[in-house]
Design a protein around this motif. Structure first.
Motif: not given
Length: 280
Positions: A199-212
């Protein structure tokens, strides 16, 4: 979950952020009144008895006053998203005395739904909620409620999930992203699980996605949650038991569009915080 849709906010002339199934405080009541399950199906009555709906106190009906969704933790507690009860721009928390919750509801227009409304006595939002990260809150009800409580997933279960595992998002809302069609009866949609790293690697909108977080959805779009599904659950069937793995939070595109996953708060990540609130 909390979905932030650029197309929606642009049309409102407000701001340009990732897109949320936003239903926070007064903003949601006027602009985003109603949730959306896109290309899902109607749930069976009593299929999800742990479902809760957050309602503006004093509304004529549960349907007209619906702000967000949630899940019943048992006793006096309901789990939802922080953006449902905190203005993410001012940081102001909604007053508990302006909210009510109904648990175990199927049809928001039914007379029985209004009879199940319970006042909220206190709101606990995560102290580090910043508009996207730590999007989790617990509502304490004015009295204990008897009902079926949701089973929360463990981190071990979440860690064992793989891309493509079937998960189910649940909520009340419109069946179209382009038309104002708001069915009152509970709906659901199956979506493939997406690991947070993917999910995090999809695009720049998703850079905040992490293990939480956990994610779900179709890269080609077509099925998703959207406006007002905020706070509702993403569940996974584990050995015959549905367990909540996520809280509806946000997405990086318009409703059910391609190249945009739905992002959920990873419930298991916050197990200690949840237990501390409930056992205080």
């Amino acid at each position: 979950m909390k979905n932030i849709v650029p197309a929606l906010v642009a049309a409102a002339g407000l701001f340009a952020t990732p897109y949320m199934a936003y239903a926070s405080a007064d903003f949601s009541a006027s602009l985003l009144s109603g949730s959306r399950i896109i290309n899902g199906t109607q749930s069976a009555k009593n299929q999800w008895p742990f479902m809760a709906v957050l309602v503006t106190k004093g509304s004529n009906t549960v349907y007209s006053g619906q702000l967000c969704d949630g899940t019943f933790l048992g006793g006096r507690y309901v789990l939802t998203a922080a953006h449902c009860v905190v203005d993410e721009y001012t940081g102001k928390k909604t007053s508990a005395n302006t909210l009510q919750v109904a648990i175990g509801v199927f049809d928001l227009k039914s007379s029985s739904a209004k009879k199940k409304l319970v006042n909220v006595s206190k709101i606990y939002s995560h102290p580090k909620y910043d508009g996207i990260v730590n999007d989790i809150a617990i509502l304490k009800l004015a009295k204990e409620v008897s009902g079926t409580k949701v089973q929360l997933a463990s981190q071990d279960l979440v860690n064992a999930l793989q891309n493509g595992n079937t998960t189910t998002a649940i909520g009340w809302g419109a069946t179209s992203a382009t038309e104002d069609i708001y069915p009152a009866k509970l709906r659901q949609v199956d979506m493939p699980f997406v690991e947070w790293q993917t999910c995090q690697n999809l695009n720049s909108e998703y850079l905040s996605v992490d293990e939480s977080n956990v994610c779900a959805g179709y890269l080609e779009g077509g099925k998703a949650t959207c406006y007002g599904d905020s706070g509702g659950p993403l569940v996974y069937k584990d050995n015959g038991v549905y367990k909540q793995i996520g809280i509806d939070s946000w997405t990086g595109g318009d409703c059910a569009q391609a190249n945009a996953y739905d992002v959920f708060t990873n419930v298991a990540y916050y197990t200690d915080w949840i237990n501390n609130i409930m056992n205080n």
